[in-house]
Design a protein around this motif. Structure first.
Motif, mmCIF file in Angstrom:
data_model
loop_
_atom_site.group_PDB
_atom_site.id
_atom_site.type_symbol
_atom_site.label_atom_id
_atom_site.label_comp_id
_atom_site.label_asym_id
_atom_site.label_seq_id
_atom_site.Cartn_x
_atom_site.Cartn_y
_atom_site.Cartn_z
ATOM 1 N N LYS A 10 19.128 41.756 65.004
ATOM 2 C CA LYS A 10 17.179 40.716 65.178
ATOM 3 C C LYS A 10 18.370 38.843 65.422
ATOM 4 N N TYR A 11 17.013 38.075 65.980
ATOM 5 C CA TYR A 11 17.146 37.048 65.970
ATOM 6 C C TYR A 11 15.592 36.417 65.832
ATOM 7 N N GLY A 12 15.128 35.929 64.319
ATOM 8 C CA GLY A 12 13.968 35.902 64.002
ATOM 9 C C GLY A 12 13.023 36.813 64.079
ATOM 10 N N TYR A 15 14.276 41.510 67.900
ATOM 11 C CA TYR A 15 15.407 42.563 68.592
ATOM 12 C C TYR A 15 16.176 41.963 69.167
ATOM 13 N N ALA A 16 17.459 42.245 69.089
ATOM 14 C CA ALA A 16 18.333 40.837 70.244
ATOM 15 C C ALA A 16 19.067 42.466 70.649
ATOM 16 N N LEU A 17 19.161 43.217 69.598
ATOM 17 C CA LEU A 17 20.130 44.439 69.657
ATOM 18 C C LEU A 17 19.142 45.378 69.279
ATOM 19 N N GLY A 34 27.179 43.210 81.360
ATOM 20 C CA GLY A 34 25.469 43.605 81.556
ATOM 21 C C GLY A 34 25.220 42.062 82.143
ATOM 22 N N ALA A 35 24.502 42.038 82.313
ATOM 23 C CA ALA A 35 23.574 40.567 82.901
ATOM 24 C C ALA A 35 23.433 39.407 81.509
ATOM 25 N N ASN A 36 23.085 38.429 82.183
ATOM 26 C CA ASN A 36 22.895 37.729 80.452
ATOM 27 C C ASN A 36 21.683 37.801 80.060
ATOM 28 N N GLY A 37 21.911 37.478 78.551
ATOM 29 C CA GLY A 37 20.655 38.003 77.405
ATOM 30 C C GLY A 37 20.666 39.159 76.887
ATOM 31 N N ALA A 38 21.305 39.769 77.874
ATOM 32 C CA ALA A 38 21.752 41.017 77.125
ATOM 33 C C ALA A 38 22.447 41.947 75.651
ATOM 34 N N GLY A 39 23.032 41.109 75.096
ATOM 35 C CA GLY A 39 23.159 41.437 74.167
ATOM 36 C C GLY A 39 24.238 41.839 73.836
ATOM 37 N N LYS A 40 25.074 41.005 74.820
ATOM 38 C CA LYS A 40 27.438 41.522 74.712
ATOM 39 C C LYS A 40 27.385 41.078 73.723
ATOM 40 N N SER A 41 27.477 38.887 73.029
ATOM 41 C CA SER A 41 27.833 37.834 72.905
ATOM 42 C C SER A 41 27.638 39.107 71.268
ATOM 43 N N THR A 42 26.185 38.876 70.990
ATOM 44 C CA THR A 42 25.642 39.692 69.848
ATOM 45 C C THR A 42 26.400 40.900 69.336
ATOM 46 N N THR A 43 26.004 42.325 70.168
ATOM 47 C CA THR A 43 27.193 43.288 69.284
ATOM 48 C C THR A 43 28.548 43.054 69.115
ATOM 49 N N PRO A 82 36.321 33.538 70.481
ATOM 50 C CA PRO A 82 34.465 33.367 70.493
ATOM 51 C C PRO A 82 34.529 32.636 72.279
ATOM 52 N N GLU A 83 33.066 32.939 72.183
ATOM 53 C CA GLU A 83 32.851 33.077 73.668
ATOM 54 C C GLU A 83 32.916 31.204 73.918
ATOM 55 N N GLY A 84 33.520 30.346 74.580
ATOM 56 C CA GLY A 84 33.239 28.456 75.183
ATOM 57 C C GLY A 84 35.258 28.765 74.051
ATOM 58 N N ASP A 158 35.408 37.661 74.214
ATOM 59 C CA ASP A 158 34.072 37.257 74.868
ATOM 60 C C ASP A 158 34.049 35.939 75.669
ATOM 61 N N GLU A 159 33.912 36.637 77.321
ATOM 62 C CA GLU A 159 34.064 35.953 78.296
ATOM 63 C C GLU A 159 35.461 34.611 78.447
ATOM 64 N N PRO A 160 36.313 35.275 78.173
ATOM 65 C CA PRO A 160 37.465 34.843 78.447
ATOM 66 C C PRO A 160 37.839 33.512 79.925
ATOM 67 N N GLU A 190 31.949 40.471 79.314
ATOM 68 C CA GLU A 190 32.895 39.810 80.973
ATOM 69 C C GLU A 190 31.831 39.713 81.617
ATOM 70 N N GLN A 191 31.787 38.369 82.353
ATOM 71 C CA GLN A 191 30.469 38.379 83.810
ATOM 72 C C GLN A 191 31.112 39.286 84.408
ATOM 73 N N ASN A 192 32.871 38.295 84.023
ATOM 74 C CA ASN A 192 32.634 38.904 86.334
ATOM 75 C C ASN A 192 33.550 40.403 85.757
HETATM 76 N N1 LIG Z 1 21.332 32.475 67.250
HETATM 77 C C1 LIG Z 1 20.290 33.503 68.080
HETATM 78 N N2 LIG Z 1 18.948 32.613 68.198
HETATM 79 C C2 LIG Z 1 18.079 33.020 68.388
HETATM 80 N N3 LIG Z 1 17.876 33.799 69.429
HETATM 81 C C3 LIG Z 1 19.652 33.977 70.053
HETATM 82 C C4 LIG Z 1 20.674 34.317 69.481
HETATM 83 N N4 LIG Z 1 21.730 33.981 70.178
HETATM 84 C C5 LIG Z 1 21.647 34.938 71.190
HETATM 85 N N5 LIG Z 1 19.756 35.104 71.115
HETATM 86 C C6 LIG Z 1 19.028 35.619 71.743
HETATM 87 O O1 LIG Z 1 19.529 37.495 71.877
HETATM 88 C C7 LIG Z 1 19.509 37.637 72.875
HETATM 89 C C8 LIG Z 1 20.858 38.507 73.239
HETATM 90 O O2 LIG Z 1 21.947 37.268 73.742
HETATM 91 P P1 LIG Z 1 23.609 37.510 73.711
HETATM 92 O O3 LIG Z 1 24.379 36.199 73.556
HETATM 93 O O4 LIG Z 1 23.724 38.305 72.778
HETATM 94 O O5 LIG Z 1 23.407 37.864 75.485
HETATM 95 P P2 LIG Z 1 24.399 37.773 76.371
HETATM 96 O O6 LIG Z 1 24.195 39.350 76.454
HETATM 97 O O7 LIG Z 1 25.737 37.576 75.747
HETATM 98 O O8 LIG Z 1 24.881 37.164 77.021
HETATM 99 P P3 LIG Z 1 25.377 36.258 77.888
HETATM 100 O O9 LIG Z 1 25.971 36.867 79.266
HETATM 101 O O10 LIG Z 1 24.915 34.638 78.831
HETATM 102 O O11 LIG Z 1 26.241 35.297 77.202
HETATM 103 C C9 LIG Z 1 19.364 37.080 74.170
HETATM 104 O O12 LIG Z 1 17.904 36.805 74.008
HETATM 105 C C10 LIG Z 1 19.208 35.088 73.370
HETATM 106 O O13 LIG Z 1 18.836 34.299 73.607
#
Ligand SMILES: Nc1ncnc2c1ncn2[C@@H]1O[C@H](COP(=O)(O)OP(=O)(O)OP(=O)(O)O)[C@@H](O)[C@H]1O
Ligand SMILES: [Mg+2]
Length: 233
Positions: A10-12, A15-17, A34-43, A82-84, A158-160, A190-192
């Motif tokens: 969870k962020y706040g 639920y991200a996952l 997965g698309a932007n915001g799907a939760g890949k980086s969070t995983t 890390p991503e970036g 993450d997104e090499p 990976e986005q690609n």
């Molecule tokens: N530090 C944070 N604080 C609040 N919300 C966050 C934080 N990091 C990620 N989120 C939210 O959690 C969700 C998943 O984000 P995440 O970065 O895991 O997605 P992603 O699949 O890696 O996306 P992308 O392809 O854009 O990198 C998104 O809705 C994002 O806004």
């Protein structure tokens, strides 16, 4: 090697996952698409302990790492690029590379510097250049080289290819394949998706905090809904 069981992050209050299960076997390259915001980086960040799951468990080589401090997770051989480009801009290329070995018990790192830079000859030509003055692609190479210095058993990437020119993108994926052939297991975000599936043996598809599909990479590449949503054809 890695077993992720029902993790929820969870962020706040959001639920991200929402309960992620995944497995990575030794020797594999596994990708999460997965698309932007799907939760890949969070995983990935939850697996490496940068953010913490509220439920479920993460097991690495038979050890429960769900609540393990991040430095201990790194020491156990689970390393994230890390991503970036989180390199140290005011340290030289060589200093950045050496930092990757910081947590290692053995300090015999000379051969390993040669090994990791063999993947990126461009870096060895620039040992004394400040990290911050490298081009974007070179910084990505440096981040990977630094991660390899810690002798990962499992490398999370993450997104090499983020922000790289096509020529570099293929170079990075060739390196990922080589790293894997030399014995490092890889979990790749990976986005690609086309490229990711071309190097991976298996893949997971994520949508808004859940895994919606899991299959061999070649099956995902031929799956009509995956093609339409992620492969752009
Ligand atoms: N530090 C944070 N604080 C609040 N919300 C966050 C934080 N990091 C990620 N989120 C939210 O959690 C969700 C998943 O984000 P995440 O970065 O895991 O997605 P992603 O699949 O890696 O996306 P992308 O392809 O854009 O990198 C998104 O809705 C994002 O806004
Ligand atoms: Mg991300």
């Amino acid at each position: 090697m890695l077993k992720v069981d029902s993790i929820q992050t969870k962020y706040g209050s959001i639920y991200a996952l929402k309960g992620i299960d995944l497995v990575v076997n030794e020797g594999e390259i596994v990708t999460i698409i997965g698309a932007n915001g799907a939760g890949k980086s969070t995983t990935l960040n939850t697996i490496s302990g940068i953010v913490r799951s509220l439920a479920g468990s993460i097991t690495f080589n038979g050890v429960d790492i769900t609540h393990m401090p991040t430095d201990k997770i790194v020491e156990s051989g689970l390393i994230q690029v890390p991503e970036g480009r989180e390199i140290f801009p005011n340290l030289t290329v060589l200093e950045n590379i050496k930092l990757g070995a910081y947590l290692r018990k053995d300090k015999n790192i000379k051969d390993d510097i040669e090994y990791v830079t063999s993947f990126f000859p461009r870096l060895s030509e620039r040992f004394n250049q400040l990290g911050g003055t490298l081009s974007g692609g070179e910084q990505q190479m440096l981040a990977i080289a630094r991660a390899l210095m810690s002798k990962p058993k499992l490398l999370l990437m993450d997104e090499p290819s983020l922000g790289l020119a096509p020529k570099f993108v293929h170079g990075i994926f060739d390196v990922i394949k080589k790293i894997n052939e030399q014995g490092t297991t890889v979990l790749l975000v990976e986005q690609n998706a086309t490229l990711a599936l071309s190097v991976a043996s298996r893949g997971y598809v994520m949508e808004t905090g859940k895994i919606v599909l899991e299959d061999k990479a070649e099956n995902l590449m031929n799956n009509e809904s995956v093609k339409a949503a992620y492969l752009g054809f």
